[in-house]
Scaffold this active site. Sequence first.
Site, short mmCIF file in Angstrom:
data_model
loop_
_atom_site.label_atom_id
_atom_site.label_comp_id
_atom_site.label_asym_id
_atom_site.label_seq_id
_atom_site.Cartn_x
_atom_site.Cartn_y
_atom_site.Cartn_z
N LEU A 63 0.87 -1.17 0.00
CA LEU A 63 0.00 0.00 0.00
C LEU A 63 0.91 1.22 0.00
CD1 LEU A 63 -2.75 -0.82 2.68
CD2 LEU A 63 -2.96 -0.97 0.20
N ASP A 64 0.51 2.27 -0.71
CA ASP A 64 1.28 3.51 -0.70
C ASP A 64 1.42 4.02 0.73
OD1 ASP A 64 1.36 3.43 -3.44
OD2 ASP A 64 -0.21 4.93 -3.74
N ARG A 65 2.45 4.78 0.97
CA ARG A 65 2.69 5.36 2.31
C ARG A 65 1.44 6.06 2.83
NH1 ARG A 65 7.33 8.41 4.72
NH2 ARG A 65 8.44 8.22 2.74
#
Length: 234
Positions: free
Chosen positions: A76-78
């Site tokens: 998952l993106d930051r």
Amino acid sequence: MSEGNSKSKKPSRKHKPPGLKILHEDRDIIVVDKSEGLLTISNDKVKDKTAHFFLNNYVQKGNPKSRDRVFIVHRLDRDTSGVLVFAKNQNAKAYLQEEWSQFNKKYYAIVLGKPPEMEGEVTSYLMENSAYRMYSTKDSSKGKFAKTGYKVVKSNAHYSLLEIELFTGRKNQIRVHMSDIGCPIAGDKVYGKDPKVRGRLALHAASLTILHPYSKKEMTFETGLPNEFKAVMS
């Protein structure tokens, strides 16, 4: 959540991973609810303050010489929060990655404005430029096929809350596709210009359904709508 091949375990307070809520753990997988702002894995600037690092420390109980470890299945993106699954052995990792495209993934997103249709699909071929920014192209020979489904759950004067189904898992796919239809995700400084929603990107991985790598039983992991999202849409 449906039952797996063993019951969930509660982490010890001493090694409880920060920024992560453990939803399920057994001998093959560990599933967490990741907070926004936390990287999944390390990059050039951040080496140890990641979900992967914290979970390795948790399963090793602080002993770096331990043979126990977790393996990356997806990311998952930051700035995206929500359900994230890790494998606890190579066989589980291989199975989950091989079957990943068959699993069901649902997200919640708050977007600027209102989509052209109450329910629809966005398709394109995604490619990356020299600045590591993804964009859509119609040229199938250059980009990778991406498909995103969406449904409007609620709208107000400025925003819409969408339930999003991810049919393919390309980098920044949801963010690009929402921008493509003129409704960038709130708080997205790369693919949109809307101010942040309470200090974050308004994208949340709400639900993940997989087949367990050992038992092959269907398991669904869910998290609720973040409080920040509720406040914006109230």
